[in-house]
Design a protein around this motif. Structure first.
Motif, PDB file in Angstrom:
ATOM      1  N   ILE A   1       0.830  -1.204   0.000  1.00  0.00           N
ATOM      2  CA  ILE A   1       0.000   0.000   0.000  1.00  0.00           C
ATOM      3  C   ILE A   1       0.866   1.255   0.000  1.00  0.00           C
ATOM      4  CG2 ILE A   1      -1.591   1.362   1.424  1.00  0.00           C
ATOM      5  CD1 ILE A   1      -2.896  -0.826  -0.210  1.00  0.00           C
ATOM      6  N   ALA A   2       1.904   1.255   0.831  1.00  0.00           N
ATOM      7  CA  ALA A   2       2.801   2.409   0.894  1.00  0.00           C
ATOM      8  C   ALA A   2       3.462   2.662  -0.462  1.00  0.00           C
ATOM      9  CB  ALA A   2       3.858   2.180   1.976  1.00  0.00           C
ATOM     10  N   LYS A   3       3.905   1.589  -1.099  1.00  0.00           N
ATOM     11  CA  LYS A   3       4.532   1.731  -2.421  1.00  0.00           C
ATOM     12  C   LYS A   3       3.529   2.222  -3.447  1.00  0.00           C
ATOM     13  CE  LYS A   3       7.356  -1.337  -3.998  1.00  0.00           C
ATOM     14  NZ  LYS A   3       7.953  -2.641  -4.402  1.00  0.00           N
ATOM     15  N   ALA A   4       2.310   1.697  -3.386  1.00  0.00           N
ATOM     16  CA  ALA A   4       1.294   2.068  -4.365  1.00  0.00           C
ATOM     17  C   ALA A   4       0.906   3.546  -4.245  1.00  0.00           C
ATOM     18  CB  ALA A   4       0.058   1.189  -4.194  1.00  0.00           C
ATOM     19  N   ILE A   5       0.827   4.049  -3.025  1.00  0.00           N
ATOM     20  CA  ILE A   5       0.458   5.454  -2.807  1.00  0.00           C
ATOM     21  C   ILE A   5       1.476   6.379  -3.476  1.00  0.00           C
ATOM     22  CG2 ILE A   5       0.289   7.248  -1.031  1.00  0.00           C
ATOM     23  CD1 ILE A   5      -0.996   5.137   0.789  1.00  0.00           C
ATOM     24  N   VAL A   6       2.729   5.969  -3.456  1.00  0.00           N
ATOM     25  CA  VAL A   6       3.783   6.764  -4.099  1.00  0.00           C
ATOM     26  C   VAL A   6       3.823   6.496  -5.597  1.00  0.00           C
ATOM     27  CG1 VAL A   6       6.273   7.155  -4.227  1.00  0.00           C
ATOM     28  CG2 VAL A   6       5.175   6.807  -1.999  1.00  0.00           C
ATOM     29  N   ALA A   7       3.688   5.224  -5.976  1.00  0.00           N
ATOM     30  CA  ALA A   7       3.896   4.837  -7.373  1.00  0.00           C
ATOM     31  C   ALA A   7       2.795   5.313  -8.304  1.00  0.00           C
ATOM     32  CB  ALA A   7       4.027   3.318  -7.455  1.00  0.00           C
ATOM     33  N   VAL A   8       1.537   5.292  -7.861  1.00  0.00           N
ATOM     34  CA  VAL A   8       0.431   5.641  -8.752  1.00  0.00           C
ATOM     35  C   VAL A   8       0.574   7.054  -9.317  1.00  0.00           C
ATOM     36  CG1 VAL A   8      -2.055   6.113  -8.849  1.00  0.00           C
ATOM     37  CG2 VAL A   8      -1.221   3.958  -7.882  1.00  0.00           C
ATOM     38  N   PRO A   9       0.792   8.084  -8.503  1.00  0.00           N
ATOM     39  CA  PRO A   9       0.966   9.421  -9.094  1.00  0.00           C
ATOM     40  C   PRO A   9       2.241   9.544  -9.931  1.00  0.00           C
ATOM     41  CG  PRO A   9       1.285   9.481  -6.706  1.00  0.00           C
ATOM     42  CD  PRO A   9       0.729   8.150  -7.026  1.00  0.00           C
TER      43      PRO A   9
ATOM     44  N   ALA B   1       4.383  10.010 -15.484  1.00  0.00           N
ATOM     45  CA  ALA B   1       5.383   9.515 -16.438  1.00  0.00           C
ATOM     46  C   ALA B   1       4.789   9.016 -17.742  1.00  0.00           C
ATOM     47  CB  ALA B   1       6.200   8.400 -15.784  1.00  0.00           C
ATOM     48  N   LEU B   2       3.489   8.765 -17.789  1.00  0.00           N
ATOM     49  CA  LEU B   2       2.867   8.178 -18.989  1.00  0.00           C
ATOM     50  C   LEU B   2       3.098   8.994 -20.267  1.00  0.00           C
ATOM     51  CD1 LEU B   2      -0.516   6.722 -17.707  1.00  0.00           C
ATOM     52  CD2 LEU B   2       1.346   5.458 -18.786  1.00  0.00           C
TER      53      LEU B   2
ATOM     54  N   VAL C   1       1.368  -0.820 -17.366  1.00  0.00           N
ATOM     55  CA  VAL C   1       1.220  -2.091 -16.657  1.00  0.00           C
ATOM     56  C   VAL C   1       1.628  -1.930 -15.190  1.00  0.00           C
ATOM     57  CG1 VAL C   1       2.222  -4.407 -16.428  1.00  0.00           C
ATOM     58  CG2 VAL C   1       1.417  -3.621 -18.650  1.00  0.00           C
ATOM     59  N   ARG C   2       2.723  -1.241 -14.937  1.00  0.00           N
ATOM     60  CA  ARG C   2       3.160  -1.012 -13.553  1.00  0.00           C
ATOM     61  C   ARG C   2       2.127  -0.173 -12.789  1.00  0.00           C
ATOM     62  NH1 ARG C   2       9.200  -1.341 -13.031  1.00  0.00           N
ATOM     63  NH2 ARG C   2       9.938  -2.220 -15.001  1.00  0.00           N
ATOM     64  N   LEU C   3       1.563   0.819 -13.479  1.00  0.00           N
ATOM     65  CA  LEU C   3       0.529   1.654 -12.858  1.00  0.00           C
ATOM     66  C   LEU C   3      -0.673   0.810 -12.465  1.00  0.00           C
ATOM     67  CD1 LEU C   3      -0.846   4.344 -12.125  1.00  0.00           C
ATOM     68  CD2 LEU C   3      -1.433   4.599 -14.557  1.00  0.00           C
ATOM     69  N   PHE C   4      -1.131  -0.067 -13.357  1.00  0.00           N
ATOM     70  CA  PHE C   4      -2.299  -0.910 -13.077  1.00  0.00           C
ATOM     71  C   PHE C   4      -2.006  -1.927 -11.975  1.00  0.00           C
ATOM     72  CE2 PHE C   4      -4.373   1.203 -16.294  1.00  0.00           C
ATOM     73  CZ  PHE C   4      -5.605   0.658 -16.626  1.00  0.00           C
ATOM     74  N   ASP C   5      -0.780  -2.382 -11.908  1.00  0.00           N
ATOM     75  CA  ASP C   5      -0.383  -3.291 -10.829  1.00  0.00           C
ATOM     76  C   ASP C   5      -0.620  -2.625  -9.471  1.00  0.00           C
ATOM     77  OD1 ASP C   5       1.023  -4.921  -8.982  1.00  0.00           O
ATOM     78  OD2 ASP C   5       2.353  -5.623 -10.563  1.00  0.00           O
ATOM     79  N   HIS C   6      -0.150  -1.390  -9.323  1.00  0.00           N
ATOM     80  CA  HIS C   6      -0.324  -0.670  -8.057  1.00  0.00           C
ATOM     81  C   HIS C   6      -1.776  -0.247  -7.853  1.00  0.00           C
ATOM     82  CE1 HIS C   6       3.882  -0.592  -6.945  1.00  0.00           C
ATOM     83  NE2 HIS C   6       4.205  -0.197  -8.168  1.00  0.00           N
ATOM     84  N   LEU C   7      -2.477   0.073  -8.932  1.00  0.00           N
ATOM     85  CA  LEU C   7      -3.898   0.404  -8.810  1.00  0.00           C
ATOM     86  C   LEU C   7      -4.688  -0.794  -8.283  1.00  0.00           C
ATOM     87  CD1 LEU C   7      -4.727   2.476 -12.030  1.00  0.00           C
ATOM     88  CD2 LEU C   7      -4.944   3.243  -9.655  1.00  0.00           C
TER      89      LEU C   7
END
Length: 309
Positions: A254-262, A267-268, A284-290
């Motif tokens: 969850i902590a990683k996803a909160i940072v990674a999603v934005p 970066a898209l 794909v990485r974005l959807f993984d964290h989503l």
């Protein structure tokens, strides 16, 4: 359970039960069985095949019966009617009689010395189990962006490396029988598709050691349906959901996803400029964290635990 006769196994050497869990993949399963029949053993061991069908309608039974007619070894067919890969793995183990148990996925096929290489590595390193690489195989050439993006390439490690539980998979593995003789379910049904990592986490905590053998290669067949953007994104969402099943890593994800999603969202546009393969990699990485974030707030992004299309 039904036993399909084959050649009698000798008691003079070690025996390996090769377990395959399958669900409605007749062509892939047929290919796998054919390659298993051609495995080289150099007289070091004997082996048999256990196929656990996760289809309550027994759709793989006729194929197994036909294969067994000329098979060089015995084949056991069993069924787990409840849709759950962990339960299906447990069903395969129940029907396995070997000193060692190997697992390979039904959409894979092994190199001719696959089983022998795993067996020799297990003996050489004195490990409780050996994992090998799964390399992608395309029967047809996919679009360039799929190849350049390396979407189906998996990490590999030097032979002899000790594997931690986060790298534990059952797509290409040989395990000593005593690893399973614990009096408890080997694979926890609650984890479903994440059950293999949970299995390795518990076994390593008990003191078992698993190593990597980079020469024991199996190949994953990647059909055209898996080249599609829809499939890749659905699978990424499911991967994020599955990752949330591990209580020991949930907060970290969850902590990683909160940072990674934005970060990935920003970066898209740049990734699109650099090429479609880079854009899809970021997406794909974005959807993984989503997938992880949606699961955390109680939203199920993918209905089925099995993404096939």
């Amino acid at each position: 359970m039904s036993e399909i006769p084959g050649l009698a196994m000798t008691t003079e050497t070690k025996h390996i039960s090769v377990c395959v869990c399958t669900y409605k993949r007749p062509e892939s399963l047929k290919r796998l069985l054919g390659e298993l029949a051609n495995q080289e053993t150099e007289g070091r061991f004997t082996f048999s095949i256990v196929v656990a069908d996760n289809d309550g309608l027994r759709s793989a039974e006729a194929l197994l019966s036909d294969f067994a007619v000329g098979a060089p070894t015995s084949v056991t067919y069993c069924v787990e009617p409840q849709q759950n890969i962990s339960l299906t793995r447990n069903r395969a183990i129940e029907n396995a009689s070997g000193d060692f148990i190997a697992f390979i996925d039904d959409d894979e096929f092994p190199a001719k010395r696959w089983l022998l290489t795993l067996f020799e590595a297990c003996d050489k390193y004195g490990a409780d189990g050996v994992l090998g690489p799964v390399k992608c195989h395309f029967d047809e050439r996919p679009p360039n962006w799929v190849i350049k993006g390396k979407f189906y390439e998996r990490p590999t490690y030097p032979t002899g490396s000790v594997i931690d539980w986060t790298k534990g998979r059952t797509g290409n593995v040989l395990l000593k029988r005593q690893v399973f003789d614990t009096g408890e379910l080997s694979f926890s049904p609650e984890f479903h598709r994440a059950g293999d990592q949970d299995f390795f986490r518990r076994m390593i905590a008990k003191g078992h050691v698993f190593i990597w053998c980079n020469e024991a290669v199996a190949y994953e067949v990647v059909p055209p349906i898996r080249w599609t953007r829809t499939f890749m994104l659905k699978r990424a969402l499911l991967r994020g959901t599955i990752g949330m099943q591990h209580p020991t890593t949930r907060l970290r994800r969850i902590a990683k996803a909160i940072v990674a999603v934005p970060v990935y969202s920003v970066a898209l546009p740049l990734a699109l400029v650099l090429g479609h393969h880079r854009f899809m990699n970021v997406l794909v990485r974005l959807f993984d964290h989503l997938g992880s974030l949606l699961t955390f707030v109680g939203i199920k992004p993918v209905r089925s635990q099995l993404v096939t299309d």
